[in-house]
Design a protein around this motif. Structure first.
Motif, PDB file in Angstrom:
ATOM      1  N   VAL A  17       0.827  -1.199   0.000  1.00  0.00           N
ATOM      2  CA  VAL A  17       0.000   0.000   0.000  1.00  0.00           C
ATOM      3  C   VAL A  17       0.865   1.253   0.000  1.00  0.00           C
ATOM      4  N   ALA A  18       1.902   1.253   0.834  1.00  0.00           N
ATOM      5  CA  ALA A  18       2.808   2.402   0.891  1.00  0.00           C
ATOM      6  C   ALA A  18       3.537   2.591  -0.423  1.00  0.00           C
ATOM      7  N   THR A  19       3.952   1.495  -1.031  1.00  0.00           N
ATOM      8  CA  THR A  19       4.663   1.565  -2.310  1.00  0.00           C
ATOM      9  C   THR A  19       3.783   2.162  -3.396  1.00  0.00           C
ATOM     10  N   VAL A  20       2.545   1.676  -3.502  1.00  0.00           N
ATOM     11  CA  VAL A  20       1.628   2.197  -4.511  1.00  0.00           C
ATOM     12  C   VAL A  20       1.333   3.675  -4.238  1.00  0.00           C
ATOM     13  N   GLY A  21       1.180   4.040  -2.958  1.00  0.00           N
ATOM     14  CA  GLY A  21       0.935   5.438  -2.616  1.00  0.00           C
ATOM     15  C   GLY A  21       2.059   6.350  -3.059  1.00  0.00           C
ATOM     16  N   VAL A  22       3.296   5.918  -2.843  1.00  0.00           N
ATOM     17  CA  VAL A  22       4.452   6.709  -3.279  1.00  0.00           C
ATOM     18  C   VAL A  22       4.480   6.818  -4.798  1.00  0.00           C
ATOM     19  N   CYS A  23       4.158   5.722  -5.486  1.00  0.00           N
ATOM     20  CA  CYS A  23       4.132   5.745  -6.955  1.00  0.00           C
ATOM     21  C   CYS A  23       3.101   6.743  -7.472  1.00  0.00           C
ATOM     22  N   LEU A  24       1.922   6.762  -6.866  1.00  0.00           N
ATOM     23  CA  LEU A  24       0.887   7.701  -7.290  1.00  0.00           C
ATOM     24  C   LEU A  24       1.339   9.138  -7.063  1.00  0.00           C
ATOM     25  N   ASN A 135       2.609  -5.103  -7.703  1.00  0.00           N
ATOM     26  CA  ASN A 135       2.388  -5.075  -6.259  1.00  0.00           C
ATOM     27  C   ASN A 135       0.940  -4.812  -5.872  1.00  0.00           C
ATOM     28  N   VAL A 136       0.009  -5.076  -6.786  1.00  0.00           N
ATOM     29  CA  VAL A 136      -1.413  -5.014  -6.451  1.00  0.00           C
ATOM     30  C   VAL A 136      -2.051  -6.345  -6.828  1.00  0.00           C
ATOM     31  N   PRO A 137      -3.170  -6.707  -6.180  1.00  0.00           N
ATOM     32  CA  PRO A 137      -3.844  -7.961  -6.519  1.00  0.00           C
ATOM     33  C   PRO A 137      -4.323  -7.954  -7.969  1.00  0.00           C
ATOM     34  N   ALA A 138      -4.389  -9.132  -8.554  1.00  0.00           N
ATOM     35  CA  ALA A 138      -4.734  -9.246  -9.967  1.00  0.00           C
ATOM     36  C   ALA A 138      -6.105  -8.663 -10.283  1.00  0.00           C
ATOM     37  N   HIS A 139      -7.058  -8.764  -9.350  1.00  0.00           N
ATOM     38  CA  HIS A 139      -8.429  -8.349  -9.666  1.00  0.00           C
ATOM     39  C   HIS A 139      -8.602  -6.826  -9.694  1.00  0.00           C
ATOM     40  N   VAL A 193      10.191   3.760   2.418  1.00  0.00           N
ATOM     41  CA  VAL A 193       8.988   2.925   2.521  1.00  0.00           C
ATOM     42  C   VAL A 193       8.917   1.795   1.505  1.00  0.00           C
ATOM     43  N   VAL A 194       9.631   1.893   0.370  1.00  0.00           N
ATOM     44  CA  VAL A 194       9.545   0.832  -0.640  1.00  0.00           C
ATOM     45  C   VAL A 194      10.489  -0.295  -0.232  1.00  0.00           C
ATOM     46  N   THR A 199      10.380  -5.376  -6.314  1.00  0.00           N
ATOM     47  CA  THR A 199      10.986  -4.189  -6.906  1.00  0.00           C
ATOM     48  C   THR A 199      11.862  -4.521  -8.100  1.00  0.00           C
ATOM     49  N   ARG A 200      11.975  -5.807  -8.437  1.00  0.00           N
ATOM     50  CA  ARG A 200      12.730  -6.181  -9.626  1.00  0.00           C
ATOM     51  C   ARG A 200      12.189  -7.493 -10.160  1.00  0.00           C
ATOM     52  N   PRO A 201      12.385  -7.764 -11.465  1.00  0.00           N
ATOM     53  CA  PRO A 201      11.918  -9.026 -12.031  1.00  0.00           C
ATOM     54  C   PRO A 201      12.530 -10.210 -11.303  1.00  0.00           C
ATOM     55  N   ARG A 202      11.729 -11.256 -11.102  1.00  0.00           N
ATOM     56  CA  ARG A 202      12.241 -12.425 -10.402  1.00  0.00           C
ATOM     57  C   ARG A 202      13.076 -13.322 -11.296  1.00  0.00           C
ATOM     58  N   SER A 203      12.901 -13.224 -12.594  1.00  0.00           N
ATOM     59  CA  SER A 203      13.671 -14.062 -13.509  1.00  0.00           C
ATOM     60  C   SER A 203      15.065 -13.513 -13.675  1.00  0.00           C
TER      61      SER A 203
END
Length: 414
Positions: A17-24, A135-139, A193-194, A199-203
């Motif tokens: 939630v904090a990460t998305v808030g900072v992005c916005l 970092n948000v749910p798929a739905h 906060v992030v 924060t990076r691709p897992r592959s």
């Protein structure tokens, strides 16, 4: 492969939630800073005596910087991570903007500083789009991404309000101080906060994975070209109206205050349209069909502008145009997210924006030619329907071309 949002269930953690808030917040500041020069231009011209042509070159330098930044930071976020790319891009445009009040005294210095700031501003979108989508749910992913992109338009809208209050009271330099300090504060906040989120691709990818060539592999070549084309056309018409709408409305006989309201409604329509289109995509899927519907709404708005002389109906038409064009731009990001898997998502989004930025440079220049040629305001707005139709057809083509979405995309594109 799944994103962090889907791995952790349908509920977001506090860190997410904090990460998305900072992005916005950073998206809003990106939009704010992108328009500061436009709002300060009359005062700068008065103080330094710059010609409109010279100031136009500075505008173009900023847009060229944005195109370059989209590519550079798009690759950076896939190599070093989304957090590092976001903080670096925000610090770059924040510091550059903060130097304008003290150092920008000539066309050359304005051009150089705005070019550097543009590189940073261009890098913000690939970073925050990747962070939000992962970092948000798929739905709720579609509406979250479209909200984030829409916040750039919200920032431009708020920039107009702040400028109207700050410039008469404190001078044009004040908005560059605001536009420089706030991003730096956000960068510090992001560093704190992030944490504990994707924060990076897992592959693990090889060193060529961030080359543009990777966007044309595994059956993505035709879709990538189609995506670049719709980005180019959508940003062409969007920036053509964003930059010229106040002038066109005044030319059409409206007073300056009403013209400002019209421009604000264009941006506000895009913000609201992005949220509504994203909500429908999350609820119903069918992203391509939903976007085409949005463009049809924009064309209805163009029709209203062409057919009415009633000011409230004219404002309603401009609002609908914003829903279609600016809201549609947010929706195109959903298609980019769904087209590219995690390891190359930042690169894919960055290159799409970079190609689109060439349209944002060409659009205002094209409108300038039309105005100089004596074409009327309503006719110019009416002509914007042509690229809008082409974008809608391009989205239909993307629907026909698309290969199965990558397993980690989890965006409703059906």
């Amino acid at each position: 492969m799944k994103t962090a949002g889907s791995d952790r269930g349908s509920r977001m953690t506090a860190a997410q939630v904090a990460t998305v808030g900072v992005c916005l917040a950073m998206a809003v500041l990106d939009g704010f800073d992108a328009q500061t020069l436009a709002y300060a231009a009359p005062s700068i011209t008065t103080e330094f005596g710059f010609s409109p042509g010279a100031l136009g070159v500075v505008f173009s330098a900023s847009l060229v910087g944005m195109a370059l930044g989209s590519v550079l930071f798009g690759m950076l976020v896939d190599r070093l991570g989304r957090k590092a790319g976001l903080i670096a891009s925000v610090v770059l445009f924040g510091l550059a903007t903060l130097t304008i009040p003290a150092l920008a005294t000539s066309v050359e210095t304005f051009l150089l500083i705005r070019f550097i700031a543009g590189i940073g501003m261009g890098g913000v979108a690939p970073s925050f789009i990747a962070l939000v989508s992962e970092n948000v749910p798929a739905h709720v992913r579609s509406r979250a991404v479209m909200l984030a992109v829409g916040c750039v338009s919200l920032g431009a809208f708020l920039g107009g309000l702040v400028s109207r209050a700050a410039i008469p009271a404190y001078g044009w330099r004040s908005i560059f101080i605001i536009g420089g300090l706030l991003p730096l504060v956000c960068a510090v906040l992001a560093a704190v906060v992030v944490r504990g989120v994707a924060t990076r691709p897992r592959s693990t990818v090889d060193h060529t994975s961030t080359s543009p060539a990777v966007l044309f592999r595994e059956g993505r070549a035709t879709s990538t070209i189609a995506l670049w084309l719709v980005y180019f056309l959508n940003l062409l018409v969007m920036f053509a109206l964003l930059n010229w709408l106040p002038t066109l409305l005044v030319e059409a006989g409206l007073d300056a205050g009403t013209a400002f309201i019209g421009s604000s409604l264009f941006a506000a329509g895009g913000f609201v349209g992005g949220i509504l289109l994203g909500f429908r995509i999350d609820r119903r899927g069918q992203a391509h069909a939903t976007l085409v519907g949005g463009y049809l709404i924009g064309m209805v708005g163009i029709g209203l502008v062409l057919l009415t002389t009633n000011t409230p109906l004219l404002m309603a038409g401009i609002l609908l145009i914003g829903v279609g064009i600016v809201g549609g731009q947010s929706g195109l990001t959903i298609l980019a997210v769904s087209l590219y898997p995690l390891p190359i998502r930042g690169t894919g989004i960055g290159w799409a924006y970079a190609v689109g930025r060439t349209g944002s440079i060409a659009g205002p220049a094209l409108n300038g030619v039309l105005v100089a040629g004596g074409l009327g305001a309503t006719s110019i707005i009416g002509l914007s329907a042509l690229p809008l139709v082409a974008v809608a057809l391009g989205v239909i083509a993307l629907a026909a071309l698309r290969s199965p979405a990558p397993a980690d995309a989890e965006v409703a594109v059906g």
